[in-house]
Design a protein around this motif. Structure first.
Motif, mmCIF file in Angstrom:
data_model
loop_
_atom_site.group_PDB
_atom_site.id
_atom_site.type_symbol
_atom_site.label_atom_id
_atom_site.label_comp_id
_atom_site.label_asym_id
_atom_site.label_seq_id
_atom_site.Cartn_x
_atom_site.Cartn_y
_atom_site.Cartn_z
ATOM 1 N N GLY A 81 -57.685 5.175 -6.796
ATOM 2 C CA GLY A 81 -58.340 3.919 -7.103
ATOM 3 C C GLY A 81 -57.279 3.127 -7.927
ATOM 4 O O GLY A 81 -57.568 1.732 -8.092
ATOM 5 N N GLY A 82 -56.106 3.336 -8.144
ATOM 6 C CA GLY A 82 -55.010 2.397 -8.346
ATOM 7 C C GLY A 82 -54.473 1.599 -7.405
ATOM 8 O O GLY A 82 -54.839 1.904 -5.970
ATOM 9 N N GLY A 83 -53.843 0.601 -7.671
ATOM 10 C CA GLY A 83 -53.421 -0.479 -6.679
ATOM 11 C C GLY A 83 -52.548 -1.539 -6.993
ATOM 12 O O GLY A 83 -52.167 -1.415 -8.462
ATOM 13 N N TRP A 84 -52.335 -2.605 -6.517
ATOM 14 C CA TRP A 84 -51.659 -3.736 -6.818
ATOM 15 C C TRP A 84 -52.771 -4.932 -6.851
ATOM 16 O O TRP A 84 -53.339 -5.273 -5.697
ATOM 17 N N VAL A 85 -53.020 -5.293 -8.255
ATOM 18 C CA VAL A 85 -53.943 -6.550 -8.167
ATOM 19 C C VAL A 85 -53.236 -7.759 -8.735
ATOM 20 O O VAL A 85 -52.319 -7.611 -9.785
ATOM 21 N N GLN A 86 -53.808 -8.888 -8.739
ATOM 22 C CA GLN A 86 -53.086 -10.223 -9.471
ATOM 23 C C GLN A 86 -53.775 -10.036 -10.988
ATOM 24 O O GLN A 86 -55.046 -9.498 -11.068
ATOM 25 N N THR A 87 -53.327 -10.740 -11.827
ATOM 26 C CA THR A 87 -53.713 -10.800 -13.075
ATOM 27 C C THR A 87 -55.217 -11.547 -13.107
ATOM 28 O O THR A 87 -55.512 -12.520 -12.282
ATOM 29 N N GLY A 88 -56.151 -10.899 -13.691
ATOM 30 C CA GLY A 88 -57.594 -11.389 -13.608
ATOM 31 C C GLY A 88 -58.338 -10.416 -12.860
ATOM 32 O O GLY A 88 -59.548 -10.513 -13.009
ATOM 33 N N GLY A 89 -57.770 -9.632 -12.154
ATOM 34 C CA GLY A 89 -58.584 -8.830 -11.004
ATOM 35 C C GLY A 89 -59.179 -7.602 -11.812
ATOM 36 O O GLY A 89 -58.820 -7.284 -12.883
ATOM 37 N N SER A 90 -59.743 -6.870 -10.952
ATOM 38 C CA SER A 90 -60.346 -5.705 -11.465
ATOM 39 C C SER A 90 -59.856 -4.424 -10.454
ATOM 40 O O SER A 90 -59.739 -4.590 -9.146
ATOM 41 N N LEU A 91 -60.344 -3.260 -11.022
ATOM 42 C CA LEU A 91 -59.995 -2.138 -10.389
ATOM 43 C C LEU A 91 -60.982 -1.283 -11.099
ATOM 44 O O LEU A 91 -60.960 -0.923 -12.265
#
Length: 114
Positions: free
Chosen positions: A8-18
């Motif tokens: 479930g990890g990944g690369w997201v922008q600030t404010g995003g969710s995982l």
């Protein structure tokens, strides 16, 4: 043999969710506690969230943003991460304790861009 597998990890922008997932090799009701830890380069693992069965605790930095939960029927531990910040980046590890022993998964990378 205890196995914990994170995803479930990944690369997201600030404010995003995982949402991180940890699948255990046996029914998670066997474990005394389950939790999530984070390690950043050059640092030891830090406790992010722990579920002791009758209580949960969170690192101060993630309170109000992260939520740990167990789905016993699925032998799965989750970490819902909302409003992510760059400082949340790191490798997240699932852990479980059974008696006096602690077990670890291999980790899943979370990267939050500025």
């Amino acid at each position: 043999q205890v196995q914990l597998v994170e995803s479930g990890g990944g690369w997201v922008q600030t404010g995003g969710s995982l949402r991180l997932t940890c699948v255990a090799s046996r029914n998670i009701s066997f474990y005394n506690t389950m939790g999530w830890y984070r390690r950043t380069p050059g640092q030891q693992r830090q406790l992010i969230a722990i579920d002791r069965g009758d209580s949960t605790n969170y690192a101060f930095s993630v309170k109000g943003r992260f939520a740990i939960s167990r789905k016993y029927a699925e032998d799965t531990l989750y970490l819902q991460m909302n409003n992510l910040k760059p400082e949340d980046s790191g490798v997240y590890y699932c852990s479980a304790t059974l008696g006096g022993d602690i077990y670890w998964g291999h980790g899943t990378q979370v990267t939050v861009s500025s």
